[in-house]
Design a protein around this motif. Sequence first.
Motif, PDB file in Angstrom:
ATOM      1  N   ASN A  79       0.821  -1.212   0.000  1.00  0.00           N
ATOM      2  CA  ASN A  79       0.000   0.000   0.000  1.00  0.00           C
ATOM      3  C   ASN A  79       0.859   1.268   0.000  1.00  0.00           C
ATOM      4  O   ASN A  79       0.534   2.243  -0.678  1.00  0.00           O
ATOM      5  CB  ASN A  79      -0.924   0.017   1.232  1.00  0.00           C
ATOM      6  CG  ASN A  79      -2.014  -1.033   1.137  1.00  0.00           C
ATOM      7  OD1 ASN A  79      -2.184  -1.663   0.092  1.00  0.00           O
ATOM      8  ND2 ASN A  79      -2.752  -1.230   2.219  1.00  0.00           N
ATOM      9  N   ILE A  80       1.953   1.258   0.753  1.00  0.00           N
ATOM     10  CA  ILE A  80       2.822   2.448   0.786  1.00  0.00           C
ATOM     11  C   ILE A  80       3.470   2.635  -0.587  1.00  0.00           C
ATOM     12  O   ILE A  80       3.593   3.751  -1.077  1.00  0.00           O
ATOM     13  CB  ILE A  80       3.871   2.348   1.913  1.00  0.00           C
ATOM     14  CG1 ILE A  80       3.178   2.375   3.270  1.00  0.00           C
ATOM     15  CG2 ILE A  80       4.882   3.497   1.827  1.00  0.00           C
ATOM     16  CD1 ILE A  80       4.081   2.065   4.451  1.00  0.00           C
ATOM     17  N   LYS A  81       3.836   1.534  -1.225  1.00  0.00           N
ATOM     18  CA  LYS A  81       4.381   1.635  -2.587  1.00  0.00           C
ATOM     19  C   LYS A  81       3.336   2.239  -3.532  1.00  0.00           C
ATOM     20  O   LYS A  81       3.661   3.007  -4.424  1.00  0.00           O
ATOM     21  CB  LYS A  81       4.777   0.246  -3.106  1.00  0.00           C
ATOM     22  CG  LYS A  81       6.148  -0.237  -2.623  1.00  0.00           C
ATOM     23  CD  LYS A  81       6.385  -1.665  -3.125  1.00  0.00           C
ATOM     24  CE  LYS A  81       7.674  -2.244  -2.594  1.00  0.00           C
ATOM     25  NZ  LYS A  81       8.809  -2.085  -3.473  1.00  0.00           N
ATOM     26  N   ALA A  82       2.059   1.885  -3.311  1.00  0.00           N
ATOM     27  CA  ALA A  82       0.994   2.347  -4.208  1.00  0.00           C
ATOM     28  C   ALA A  82       0.618   3.811  -3.968  1.00  0.00           C
ATOM     29  O   ALA A  82       0.338   4.545  -4.911  1.00  0.00           O
ATOM     30  CB  ALA A  82      -0.244   1.464  -4.045  1.00  0.00           C
ATOM     31  N   THR A  83       0.630   4.260  -2.694  1.00  0.00           N
ATOM     32  CA  THR A  83       0.082   5.605  -2.397  1.00  0.00           C
ATOM     33  C   THR A  83       1.110   6.596  -1.864  1.00  0.00           C
ATOM     34  O   THR A  83       0.886   7.802  -1.901  1.00  0.00           O
ATOM     35  CB  THR A  83      -1.031   5.515  -1.329  1.00  0.00           C
ATOM     36  OG1 THR A  83      -0.426   5.109  -0.079  1.00  0.00           O
ATOM     37  CG2 THR A  83      -2.111   4.512  -1.718  1.00  0.00           C
ATOM     38  N   GLY A  84       2.232   6.092  -1.303  1.00  0.00           N
ATOM     39  CA  GLY A  84       3.256   6.981  -0.747  1.00  0.00           C
ATOM     40  C   GLY A  84       2.853   7.627   0.571  1.00  0.00           C
ATOM     41  O   GLY A  84       3.485   8.598   1.011  1.00  0.00           O
ATOM     42  N   GLU A  85       1.808   7.105   1.213  1.00  0.00           N
ATOM     43  CA  GLU A  85       1.336   7.727   2.462  1.00  0.00           C
ATOM     44  C   GLU A  85       1.006   6.684   3.522  1.00  0.00           C
ATOM     45  O   GLU A  85       0.637   5.557   3.195  1.00  0.00           O
ATOM     46  CB  GLU A  85       0.038   8.510   2.202  1.00  0.00           C
ATOM     47  CG  GLU A  85       0.201   9.727   1.348  1.00  0.00           C
ATOM     48  CD  GLU A  85      -1.113  10.503   1.245  1.00  0.00           C
ATOM     49  OE1 GLU A  85      -1.055  11.651   0.819  1.00  0.00           O
ATOM     50  OE2 GLU A  85      -2.187   9.969   1.606  1.00  0.00           O
ATOM     51  N   PHE A  86       1.077   7.110   4.767  1.00  0.00           N
ATOM     52  CA  PHE A  86       0.589   6.262   5.863  1.00  0.00           C
ATOM     53  C   PHE A  86       0.394   7.122   7.102  1.00  0.00           C
ATOM     54  O   PHE A  86       0.930   8.239   7.187  1.00  0.00           O
ATOM     55  CB  PHE A  86       1.549   5.096   6.156  1.00  0.00           C
ATOM     56  CG  PHE A  86       2.968   5.476   6.506  1.00  0.00           C
ATOM     57  CD1 PHE A  86       3.356   5.664   7.827  1.00  0.00           C
ATOM     58  CD2 PHE A  86       3.938   5.645   5.514  1.00  0.00           C
ATOM     59  CE1 PHE A  86       4.667   5.997   8.150  1.00  0.00           C
ATOM     60  CE2 PHE A  86       5.248   5.973   5.830  1.00  0.00           C
ATOM     61  CZ  PHE A  86       5.618   6.147   7.150  1.00  0.00           C
ATOM     62  N   THR A  87      -0.400   6.605   8.025  1.00  0.00           N
ATOM     63  CA  THR A  87      -0.406   7.211   9.353  1.00  0.00           C
ATOM     64  C   THR A  87       0.200   6.191  10.305  1.00  0.00           C
ATOM     65  O   THR A  87       0.112   4.980  10.087  1.00  0.00           O
ATOM     66  CB  THR A  87      -1.809   7.632   9.843  1.00  0.00           C
ATOM     67  OG1 THR A  87      -2.656   6.491   9.865  1.00  0.00           O
ATOM     68  CG2 THR A  87      -2.407   8.706   8.963  1.00  0.00           C
ATOM     69  N   LEU A  88       0.868   6.704  11.324  1.00  0.00           N
ATOM     70  CA  LEU A  88       1.569   5.849  12.272  1.00  0.00           C
ATOM     71  C   LEU A  88       1.037   6.197  13.653  1.00  0.00           C
ATOM     72  O   LEU A  88       1.250   7.307  14.143  1.00  0.00           O
ATOM     73  CB  LEU A  88       3.069   6.140  12.133  1.00  0.00           C
ATOM     74  CG  LEU A  88       4.058   5.238  12.839  1.00  0.00           C
ATOM     75  CD1 LEU A  88       5.444   5.474  12.273  1.00  0.00           C
ATOM     76  CD2 LEU A  88       4.059   5.428  14.322  1.00  0.00           C
ATOM     77  N   LYS A 125      -3.245  16.128   6.561  1.00  0.00           N
ATOM     78  CA  LYS A 125      -2.285  16.340   5.473  1.00  0.00           C
ATOM     79  C   LYS A 125      -2.189  15.167   4.510  1.00  0.00           C
ATOM     80  O   LYS A 125      -1.583  15.291   3.453  1.00  0.00           O
ATOM     81  CB  LYS A 125      -0.894  16.595   6.066  1.00  0.00           C
ATOM     82  CG  LYS A 125      -0.813  17.766   7.024  1.00  0.00           C
ATOM     83  CD  LYS A 125      -0.761  19.044   6.208  1.00  0.00           C
ATOM     84  CE  LYS A 125      -0.352  20.227   7.034  1.00  0.00           C
ATOM     85  NZ  LYS A 125       1.058  20.499   7.002  1.00  0.00           N
ATOM     86  N   VAL A 126      -2.696  13.995   4.928  1.00  0.00           N
ATOM     87  CA  VAL A 126      -2.643  12.814   4.061  1.00  0.00           C
ATOM     88  C   VAL A 126      -4.062  12.247   3.959  1.00  0.00           C
ATOM     89  O   VAL A 126      -4.917  12.545   4.788  1.00  0.00           O
ATOM     90  CB  VAL A 126      -1.660  11.742   4.603  1.00  0.00           C
ATOM     91  CG1 VAL A 126      -0.234  12.265   4.633  1.00  0.00           C
ATOM     92  CG2 VAL A 126      -2.076  11.233   5.984  1.00  0.00           C
ATOM     93  N   LYS A 127      -4.253  11.433   2.911  1.00  0.00           N
ATOM     94  CA  LYS A 127      -5.608  10.869   2.715  1.00  0.00           C
ATOM     95  C   LYS A 127      -5.908   9.748   3.708  1.00  0.00           C
ATOM     96  O   LYS A 127      -7.050   9.537   4.097  1.00  0.00           O
ATOM     97  CB  LYS A 127      -5.714  10.307   1.287  1.00  0.00           C
ATOM     98  CG  LYS A 127      -5.845  11.372   0.219  1.00  0.00           C
ATOM     99  CD  LYS A 127      -6.479  10.786  -1.048  1.00  0.00           C
ATOM    100  CE  LYS A 127      -6.377  11.758  -2.202  1.00  0.00           C
ATOM    101  NZ  LYS A 127      -5.310  11.408  -3.157  1.00  0.00           N
ATOM    102  N   VAL A 128      -4.871   9.027   4.118  1.00  0.00           N
ATOM    103  CA  VAL A 128      -5.062   7.868   5.005  1.00  0.00           C
ATOM    104  C   VAL A 128      -5.569   8.340   6.371  1.00  0.00           C
ATOM    105  O   VAL A 128      -4.981   9.244   6.971  1.00  0.00           O
ATOM    106  CB  VAL A 128      -3.715   7.126   5.213  1.00  0.00           C
ATOM    107  CG1 VAL A 128      -3.946   5.795   5.917  1.00  0.00           C
ATOM    108  CG2 VAL A 128      -2.995   6.927   3.908  1.00  0.00           C
ATOM    109  N   PRO A 129      -6.641   7.746   6.880  1.00  0.00           N
ATOM    110  CA  PRO A 129      -7.107   8.147   8.207  1.00  0.00           C
ATOM    111  C   PRO A 129      -6.213   7.587   9.302  1.00  0.00           C
ATOM    112  O   PRO A 129      -5.323   6.779   9.044  1.00  0.00           O
ATOM    113  CB  PRO A 129      -8.510   7.540   8.287  1.00  0.00           C
ATOM    114  CG  PRO A 129      -8.461   6.362   7.387  1.00  0.00           C
ATOM    115  CD  PRO A 129      -7.453   6.671   6.300  1.00  0.00           C
ATOM    116  N   ARG A 130      -6.470   8.007  10.532  1.00  0.00           N
ATOM    117  CA  ARG A 130      -5.708   7.512  11.676  1.00  0.00           C
ATOM    118  C   ARG A 130      -6.636   6.719  12.584  1.00  0.00           C
ATOM    119  O   ARG A 130      -7.861   6.781  12.403  1.00  0.00           O
ATOM    120  CB  ARG A 130      -5.061   8.695  12.423  1.00  0.00           C
ATOM    121  CG  ARG A 130      -6.068   9.682  12.930  1.00  0.00           C
ATOM    122  CD  ARG A 130      -5.451  11.049  13.223  1.00  0.00           C
ATOM    123  NE  ARG A 130      -6.480  12.060  13.340  1.00  0.00           N
ATOM    124  CZ  ARG A 130      -7.069  12.425  14.464  1.00  0.00           C
ATOM    125  NH1 ARG A 130      -6.707  11.883  15.608  1.00  0.00           N
ATOM    126  NH2 ARG A 130      -8.016  13.334  14.477  1.00  0.00           N
TER     127      ARG A 130
END
Length: 216
Positions: A79-88, A125-130
């Motif tokens: 998923n990170i390869k596909a979107t370049g984003e994550f929440t941690l 700032k990113v599309k991925v929710p937390r």
Amino acid sequence: MIFDFEALSKKDRYKLVVSTVVPRPIAWMVTQDAEGRINAAPFSFFNVFSNDPVVVGIGVGARGMGGEEEDDFKDTLANIKATGEFTLCLVSEETAQAMNVTAADYPPGVNELEKAGLTTAPSAKVKVPRIAESPVALECRLWQMIPIGGHNLVLGEVQAVHVRDDCMLDPARLYVDTPKLGLVGRMHGAGWYARTTDRFEMPRVTAEQVEARRKG
Ligand SMILES: Cc1cc2nc3c(=O)[nH]c(=O)nc-3n(C[C@H](O)[C@H](O)[C@H](O)COP(=O)(O)O)c2cc1C
């Protein structure tokens, strides 16, 4: 006793390193695939490596990490390869059981947060929710991905941090009530964890103070 890593299997090296490099903070990673389907999983090969920019690093293994097989990518990495984003998100004792559920090896497209009875909150700032139940969440964009054998070191630049309101002592001065976060770390073996409640304080010392003490 010395253990020569050249003479050990991958599994045995893993066993020794995860039993000694402790406690490790846990990066509870939320990602989305290209269709927007949410995925969550914990990773304890994790820390922060730089503060300008703030860059965190997460070691994501192949499926079957710790064993001998290295077949395909975990959903988090794909998923990170596909979107370049994550929440941690960080893991509190309250959310530890739920975190453990999200480590179960579900097929791609399954939302582990739903399986664990957790909810999401939007990121800024990113599309991925937390993870709404987590007391701290870092919004990250991929900085660089470095292959290390069967692992990939994911470096992410932090864009924003969410801290639960009641865990801020003084928002204007950025004072966090760190003990109140109740965070846990990963210890040894398959299932040992540590609380962060057993603390001690030790202010930094200058070279002059050390020398003065040595001279008595
Ligand atoms: C506390 C904890 C820490 C973990 N740390 C790591 C890690 O550092 N690297 C890793 O590859 N897997 C780690 N795992 C295993 C992953 O969470 C597990 O493989 C998960 O199913 C991956 O999910 P995904 O395929 O949805 O990305 C850990 C599991 C737990 C419970």
